[in-house]
Write an enzyme that holds these catalytic residues in place. Structure first.
Site, PDB file in Angstrom:
ATOM      1  N   CYS A  45       0.805  -1.212   0.000  1.00 33.94           N
ATOM      2  CA  CYS A  45       0.000   0.000   0.000  1.00 33.94           C
ATOM      3  C   CYS A  45       0.837   1.260   0.000  1.00 33.94           C
ATOM      4  O   CYS A  45       2.055   1.218   0.085  1.00 33.94           O
ATOM      5  CB  CYS A  45      -0.856   0.003   1.261  1.00 33.94           C
ATOM      6  SG  CYS A  45      -1.732  -1.527   1.518  1.00 33.94           S
ATOM      7  N   GLY A  66      -0.953   0.986  -4.958  1.00 30.82           N
ATOM      8  CA  GLY A  66      -2.178   0.260  -4.661  1.00 30.82           C
ATOM      9  C   GLY A  66      -3.337   0.841  -5.426  1.00 30.82           C
ATOM     10  O   GLY A  66      -3.618   2.032  -5.315  1.00 30.82           O
ATOM     11  N   ASN A 116       1.157   0.550   5.593  1.00 28.13           N
ATOM     12  CA  ASN A 116       1.826  -0.052   4.438  1.00 28.13           C
ATOM     13  C   ASN A 116       2.797  -1.095   4.974  1.00 28.13           C
ATOM     14  O   ASN A 116       3.630  -0.790   5.820  1.00 28.13           O
ATOM     15  CB  ASN A 116       2.589   1.020   3.645  1.00 28.13           C
ATOM     16  CG  ASN A 116       3.460   0.432   2.537  1.00 28.13           C
ATOM     17  OD1 ASN A 116       4.484   0.996   2.185  1.00 28.13           O
ATOM     18  ND2 ASN A 116       3.083  -0.711   1.991  1.00 28.13           N
ATOM     19  N   GLY A 117       2.659  -2.295   4.475  1.00 26.81           N
ATOM     20  CA  GLY A 117       3.535  -3.366   4.933  1.00 26.81           C
ATOM     21  C   GLY A 117       2.716  -4.581   5.278  1.00 26.81           C
ATOM     22  O   GLY A 117       1.554  -4.691   4.898  1.00 26.81           O
ATOM     23  N   TYR A 132      11.288  -2.315  -8.208  1.00 25.53           N
ATOM     24  CA  TYR A 132       9.990  -2.266  -8.872  1.00 25.53           C
ATOM     25  C   TYR A 132       8.993  -1.305  -8.251  1.00 25.53           C
ATOM     26  O   TYR A 132       8.309  -0.583  -8.957  1.00 25.53           O
ATOM     27  CB  TYR A 132       9.366  -3.666  -8.872  1.00 25.53           C
ATOM     28  CG  TYR A 132       7.921  -3.664  -9.333  1.00 25.53           C
ATOM     29  CD1 TYR A 132       7.604  -3.547 -10.683  1.00 25.53           C
ATOM     30  CD2 TYR A 132       6.875  -3.732  -8.412  1.00 25.53           C
ATOM     31  CE1 TYR A 132       6.282  -3.517 -11.102  1.00 25.53           C
ATOM     32  CE2 TYR A 132       5.551  -3.703  -8.831  1.00 25.53           C
ATOM     33  CZ  TYR A 132       5.262  -3.596 -10.174  1.00 25.53           C
ATOM     34  OH  TYR A 132       3.964  -3.557 -10.587  1.00 25.53           O
TER      35      TYR A 132
HETATM   36  P1  AMP Z   1       5.560 -11.924 -14.099  1.00 23.78           P
HETATM   37  O1  AMP Z   1       4.854 -11.545 -15.342  1.00 23.78           O
HETATM   38  O2  AMP Z   1       4.706 -12.747 -13.177  1.00 23.78           O
HETATM   39  O3  AMP Z   1       6.902 -12.543 -14.291  1.00 23.78           O
HETATM   40  O4  AMP Z   1       5.818 -10.572 -13.288  1.00 23.78           O
HETATM   41  C1  AMP Z   1       6.830  -9.727 -13.682  1.00 23.78           C
HETATM   42  C2  AMP Z   1       6.272  -8.415 -14.082  1.00 23.78           C
HETATM   43  O5  AMP Z   1       5.430  -7.893 -13.058  1.00 23.78           O
HETATM   44  C3  AMP Z   1       7.376  -7.434 -14.309  1.00 23.78           C
HETATM   45  O6  AMP Z   1       7.095  -6.758 -15.517  1.00 23.78           O
HETATM   46  C4  AMP Z   1       7.334  -6.503 -13.130  1.00 23.78           C
HETATM   47  O7  AMP Z   1       7.458  -5.156 -13.554  1.00 23.78           O
HETATM   48  C5  AMP Z   1       5.994  -6.730 -12.500  1.00 23.78           C
HETATM   49  N1  AMP Z   1       6.078  -6.961 -11.047  1.00 23.78           N
HETATM   50  C6  AMP Z   1       7.111  -7.385 -10.327  1.00 23.78           C
HETATM   51  N2  AMP Z   1       6.788  -7.480  -9.015  1.00 23.78           N
HETATM   52  C7  AMP Z   1       5.509  -7.104  -8.908  1.00 23.78           C
HETATM   53  C8  AMP Z   1       4.586  -6.971  -7.826  1.00 23.78           C
HETATM   54  N3  AMP Z   1       4.941  -7.240  -6.586  1.00 23.78           N
HETATM   55  N4  AMP Z   1       3.340  -6.549  -8.095  1.00 23.78           N
HETATM   56  C9  AMP Z   1       2.975  -6.279  -9.356  1.00 23.78           C
HETATM   57  N5  AMP Z   1       3.791  -6.380 -10.426  1.00 23.78           N
HETATM   58  C10 AMP Z   1       5.043  -6.798 -10.210  1.00 23.78           C
END
Ligand code: AMP
Length: 510
Positions: free
Chosen positions: A42, A68, A143-144, A283
């Site tokens: 969040c 979020g 957040n957390g 990220y």
């Molecule tokens: P995936 O498609 O499951 O391999 O997720 C990787 C993609 O999701 C990358 O393009 C990241 O930018 C993004 N990503 C990485 N970690 C998160 C996260 N915790 N929540 C949402 N998106 C994420």
């Protein structure tokens, strides 16, 4: 509106009362607590003593929308009464009307953006949460993720507590209510001494704004100043949007109590070095934010530079997977001298990939989100850069997209190490069986994606990217459990299911 001393009051959430919603969900099982708990990640914001407190909070939350998108809420206090609006959906869709802002009366406010990966959202979990304590009203936004919330909750419920939500954050309100201390700050300290895990908290009473970070400082929280008002925010980009000046970060293990008299700082935990979460740089945070004195954008570019040095490739063009792969791709292109091109165009009107719950929908989401800019792809050897691979859905889709657009070769470079361990601190990473890198080696992942080659940034490359000489294995400068399996706090609720290796320095008092 929630009266300070009216314990029967319920706030209206999207036309549905929390009480109604509680009844509708009575069938929830214990397991749901844990289930829901893991999905909270969040953004938080708070203002103390400003005529436009609610409007500023809406703006701040808007700047933190990337943290979020599922729900948002604002609580204000006009000195006597608390006002609470909690809605499903985006800040811009819910807090864009003067009537809503006007209902949120008072010179102090806190707000919250909630992130979840599931459609099965429970309205009563939307924050801020509010409780009438015998010291007066208290609203809190978090957040957390607490790693002993389930354990504490079981104890609380068995001793008579009635829980209104399945959120880990509610535990904090119960602990506050049970504290025998007189002053609210002392009660707050009492409460946070019992919780474990990651928290950046903002709390609001009728005359005080509270901010707190867990002893390691896993999730970020900064203090700003706007005219004579104080602002708390998850990231500096939220200070920028309201025109607040950055003062400093809330330190790891620090509680700040902001009143008419200024900022009072409390340090209730034994001193230990901060270990902020490295994934904020990779990220989660917005690139224009400054975290721990480092520009997120610059750090991401440096990840690309390190990646180019570690894993060169004989290709024609560097293409970022937008938006999160862009800074690293710029760094890679600059270091390698290979041309940078926007070979993938992102549709910004689709939510983040993880917003949908099912794998199939998620896969479709990636397709809806990205299209090939065929003119720069056709006949070329492409080097794709993304910030991270979680399930591998995005990489696989995009490699395919590149071939369909006529790419000759598609090389994948990832600007962080393989994510092999789940997160328990508020960033949504699935359980180990869904993490691509927890199940396949590099060659297996390359094959799964259909890429010509695949390489990840090394863990030392990450540390070099943030300006360190490398990872201090005895005392890591960041929380990097996703890559190393070393968790900086106990994982009490996990009960050894992941058999995490905890750092020996955890118990150490420095
Ligand atoms: P995936 O498609 O499951 O391999 O997720 C990787 C993609 O999701 C990358 O393009 C990241 O930018 C993004 N990503 C990485 N970690 C998160 C996260 N915790 N929540 C949402 N998106 C994420």
């Amino acid at each position: 509106m929630v009266s300070r001393h009216d314990t029967t009051a319920v706030d209206i959430i999207d036309g549905q009362t929390t009480a109604d919603n509680t009844v509708a969900r009575q069938a929830d099982k214990w397991s749901r607590y844990g289930d829901d708990r893991l999905r909270e990640e969040c953004g938080v914001f708070g203002v103390f003593d400003h005529a436009d407190a609610s409007a500023l909070t809406a703006l701040g939350l808007h700047a933190l929308q990337h943290r979020g998108q599922e729900a948002a809420g604002i609580a204000t206090c006009d000195g006597t009464q608390f006002h609470l609006e909690r809605r499903m959906g985006l800040v811009g869709d819910n807090f864009n009307k003067q009537t809503v802002i006007d209902r949120l009366k008072g010179r102090s406010a806190i707000g919250h953006n909630r992130y979840s990966t599931t459609g099965d959202t429970i309205l009563r979990n939307v924050q801020p949460l509010f409780a009438d304590l015998d010291t007066g009203g208290f609203a809190v936004a978090h957040n957390g993720n607490l790693t002993n919330a389930l354990t504490l909750r079981r104890e609380l419920v068995s001793s008579g507590a009635i829980c209104q939500s399945t959120s880990d954050t509610e535990v904090i309100l119960h602990l506050l209510s049970r504290s025998k201390k007189r002053r609210i700050v002392e009660r707050f300290v009492d409460a946070i001494r019992q919780i474990e895990g990651a928290y950046a908290l903002v709390g609001l009473t009728d005359d005080m704004l509270i901010g707190a970070r867990d002893p390691v400082g896993i999730r970020p929280l900064v203090i700003g100043r706007l005219d004579n008002a104080y602002v708390l925010a998850s990231e500096t980009c939220a200070l920028d949007i309201v025109g607040a000046e950055f003062i400093r970060e809330v330190d790891n293990g620090e509680v700040v109590a902001i009143t008419k008299d200024g900022i009072e700082s409390h340090r209730p935990f034994p001193k230990r070095p901060a270990q902020p979460c490295i994934f904020e740089y990779i990220y989660f945070a917005r690139p224009d934010s400054i975290i721990n004195g480092r520009s997120v954008y610059d750090v991401r570019k440096q990840f690309g530079v390190q990646l180019a040095a570690e894993s060169p490739a004989d290709v024609d063009v560097v293409v970022p997977i937008p938006d999160s792969g862009v800074p690293a791709a710029i760094g890679y292109a600059q270091h390698s001298g290979i041309p940078f091109e926007l070979g993938i165009i992102r549709n910004h009107y689709v939510g983040r990939t993880f917003i949908e719950p099912e794998q199939q929908i998620r896969a479709l989401g990636v397709k809806l989100k990205h299209s090939a800019n065929a003119g720069v792809i056709r006949g070329k050897r492409i080097l794709l850069i993304d910030d991270s691979v979680v399930r591998g859905t995005t990489s696989k889709k995009i490699v395919q997209l590149m071939y369909e657009a006529g790419a000759k070769e598609v090389h994948m470079r990832i600007a962080c190490p393989p994510i092999t361990h789940s997160d328990y601190y508020g960033i949504d990473t699935p359980s180990k069986e869904d993490l691509l890198a927890a199940n396949l080696d590099n060659e297996g992942m390359r094959e799964f994606m259909g890429a010509t080659s695949l390489a990840f940034l090394s863990i030392n490359g990450v540390y070099r990217g943030v300006g360190e000489t490398g990872r201090d294995s005895l005392r890591p400068q960041f929380t990097d459990h996703c890559f190393t399996g070393e968790y900086p706090t106990p994982l009490t609720d996990q009960n050894g299911t992941e058999a995490p290796r905890q750092l020996s320095l955890l118990a150490e008092v420095l």
